[in-house]
Design a protein around this motif. Sequence first.
Motif, short mmCIF file in Angstrom:
data_model
loop_
_atom_site.label_atom_id
_atom_site.label_comp_id
_atom_site.label_asym_id
_atom_site.label_seq_id
_atom_site.Cartn_x
_atom_site.Cartn_y
_atom_site.Cartn_z
N ALA A 42 0.82 -1.21 0.00
CA ALA A 42 0.00 0.00 0.00
C ALA A 42 0.85 1.26 0.00
N LYS A 43 0.25 2.35 -0.48
CA LYS A 43 0.86 3.67 -0.32
C LYS A 43 0.53 4.15 1.08
N VAL A 44 1.54 4.49 1.86
CA VAL A 44 1.36 4.79 3.28
C VAL A 44 1.37 6.29 3.52
N TRP A 45 0.40 6.75 4.31
CA TRP A 45 0.39 8.13 4.80
C TRP A 45 0.38 8.10 6.32
N ASP A 46 1.41 8.65 6.93
CA ASP A 46 1.54 8.67 8.37
C ASP A 46 0.87 9.92 8.92
N ALA A 47 -0.21 9.73 9.67
CA ALA A 47 -0.95 10.86 10.23
C ALA A 47 -0.23 11.50 11.41
N GLN A 48 0.75 10.82 11.96
CA GLN A 48 1.58 11.36 13.05
C GLN A 48 0.75 11.84 14.24
N GLY A 49 -0.29 11.08 14.54
CA GLY A 49 -1.11 11.39 15.71
C GLY A 49 -2.14 12.48 15.51
N LYS A 50 -2.30 12.99 14.29
CA LYS A 50 -3.30 14.03 14.04
C LYS A 50 -4.72 13.51 14.30
N THR A 51 -5.62 14.43 14.61
CA THR A 51 -7.03 14.09 14.78
C THR A 51 -7.65 13.87 13.41
N LEU A 52 -8.26 12.71 13.23
CA LEU A 52 -8.85 12.35 11.94
C LEU A 52 -10.35 12.19 12.11
N ASP A 345 -17.35 5.43 2.61
CA ASP A 345 -16.46 6.11 1.68
C ASP A 345 -15.24 6.63 2.43
N ALA A 346 -14.10 6.62 1.75
CA ALA A 346 -12.84 7.04 2.36
C ALA A 346 -12.68 8.55 2.26
N ASP A 347 -13.50 9.27 3.03
CA ASP A 347 -13.46 10.73 3.13
C ASP A 347 -12.95 11.07 4.53
N PHE A 348 -11.89 11.88 4.61
CA PHE A 348 -11.31 12.21 5.91
C PHE A 348 -10.84 13.66 5.95
N CYS A 349 -10.86 14.22 7.16
CA CYS A 349 -10.20 15.48 7.45
C CYS A 349 -9.24 15.26 8.61
N ALA A 350 -8.03 15.79 8.50
CA ALA A 350 -7.03 15.68 9.57
C ALA A 350 -6.74 17.06 10.12
N PHE A 351 -6.58 17.12 11.46
CA PHE A 351 -6.40 18.38 12.16
C PHE A 351 -5.21 18.29 13.12
N ASP A 352 -4.54 19.44 13.32
CA ASP A 352 -3.46 19.47 14.31
C ASP A 352 -4.05 19.65 15.70
N ASN A 353 -3.20 19.85 16.69
CA ASN A 353 -3.67 19.93 18.08
C ASN A 353 -4.56 21.14 18.35
N ASN A 354 -4.51 22.14 17.49
CA ASN A 354 -5.35 23.33 17.63
C ASN A 354 -6.60 23.28 16.75
N LEU A 355 -6.86 22.11 16.20
CA LEU A 355 -8.00 21.89 15.29
C LEU A 355 -7.91 22.76 14.04
N VAL A 356 -6.69 22.96 13.57
CA VAL A 356 -6.46 23.59 12.27
C VAL A 356 -6.41 22.49 11.22
N LEU A 357 -7.20 22.64 10.17
CA LEU A 357 -7.26 21.63 9.11
C LEU A 357 -5.92 21.55 8.37
N THR A 358 -5.38 20.35 8.26
CA THR A 358 -4.09 20.17 7.59
C THR A 358 -4.15 19.26 6.36
N ASP A 359 -5.07 18.29 6.38
CA ASP A 359 -5.09 17.28 5.31
C ASP A 359 -6.54 16.88 5.01
N VAL A 360 -6.82 16.62 3.74
CA VAL A 360 -8.15 16.21 3.31
C VAL A 360 -8.03 15.06 2.33
N PHE A 361 -8.84 14.01 2.54
CA PHE A 361 -9.00 12.91 1.60
C PHE A 361 -10.45 12.89 1.14
N ALA A 362 -10.67 12.73 -0.16
CA ALA A 362 -12.02 12.60 -0.71
C ALA A 362 -12.06 11.38 -1.62
#
Length: 381
Positions: A42-52, A345-362
Amino acid sequence: MLKLIKNANVYAPQHLGNKDILIAGEKIVAIASDLSKYESDAKVWDAQGKTLTPGLIDQHMHVTGAGGKNGFASMTPEVSLSELISCGTTTVVGLLGTDGTTRNIRSLYSKVRSLEQEGVTAYMFCGYYGVDSLTITESIQSDMIFIDQMLGCKVAISDIRSSYPTALELLRKLRQIRVGGFTANKKGILHVHLGNLDTKMDILFELVEKYQFPIEYISPTHVGRTKELFDQAIAFAKIGGSIDITTGASKYTEPYKSVLYALEQGVSMDLMTFSTDGHAGLTVTDDQGNFVRDRIAPIEANLDQVVQLIQLGGIPIEEAFKLITSSPAKNLGLKHKGNTAVGSDADFCAFDNNLVLTDVFARGKQMMNNGKIIITGNFES
């Protein structure tokens, strides 16, 4: 191709803790504490503990633009893919507003399909403010059956721009929505724009109480327009109805404060949703009520208000995010949206510790990476 998300602090929206998520194509196929056995394939994406969280749903947006109440020059532009991705919206429902003449129902369908082709999920409602519902085929019922993207019909009440529909006229629309929904295996809803007239939601209570129509198929929006209207919306929710609070347009108080008030009155978060009314045309006036300029209703307001609900209102993440994930999915009847689960469906939003949006999957594809949009619309520079 398989994709593997590792080391994510997953909210589904219920809190699952640190998990790995395996994606095949556009779907989630596995969620577990350790899926490292798939790394070589698989192609790996490490979320590094982000809120998903699940990808965000906006069930009321003018994707082809709206406005026009101050002349042709006040008509707002179409929504772009980058605008959606920038605020984590991976599923959107497009609709018409006051104008059913210069804004065409088939153009709306075309825009919905173009957003799909660009990578997000898009649906639509037929109809507009008028009681003469605008449809692609010959009827609401056949639109529900033959147009996969059609989730229901919009109409306006308690507004001087509406057609002042009667209860029987609304019941006949509901009948078409339900019968079409049965055939097409959809829930189907009557999406009801609420204006600021004194009649408020009276006719919707008549549909439920006098004519005994099932409340879950009646979906009022703009319920936070005035305090009096919102109090009536709370009563509607207490008998099982879903209520939609607009974040991007007119409102009597901050939407997150409306949610806090409703919770105090005993309304379940599962029966409340946020939507932006994005790209509606808004009028800015001075203190004397004089026209200053036109502006566009913001599409990022849903996420902004949820973050305020968490950070200022003290509501847990798993509850606050229901407003823009699982609750609208339930209202719209989208079983594969709004929840991080196997088969969804594989739809995701990832956020840092301050709930700032950093990553989006659709639909399984990464659209934003570390705060940068990496997939843009076809004609975006």
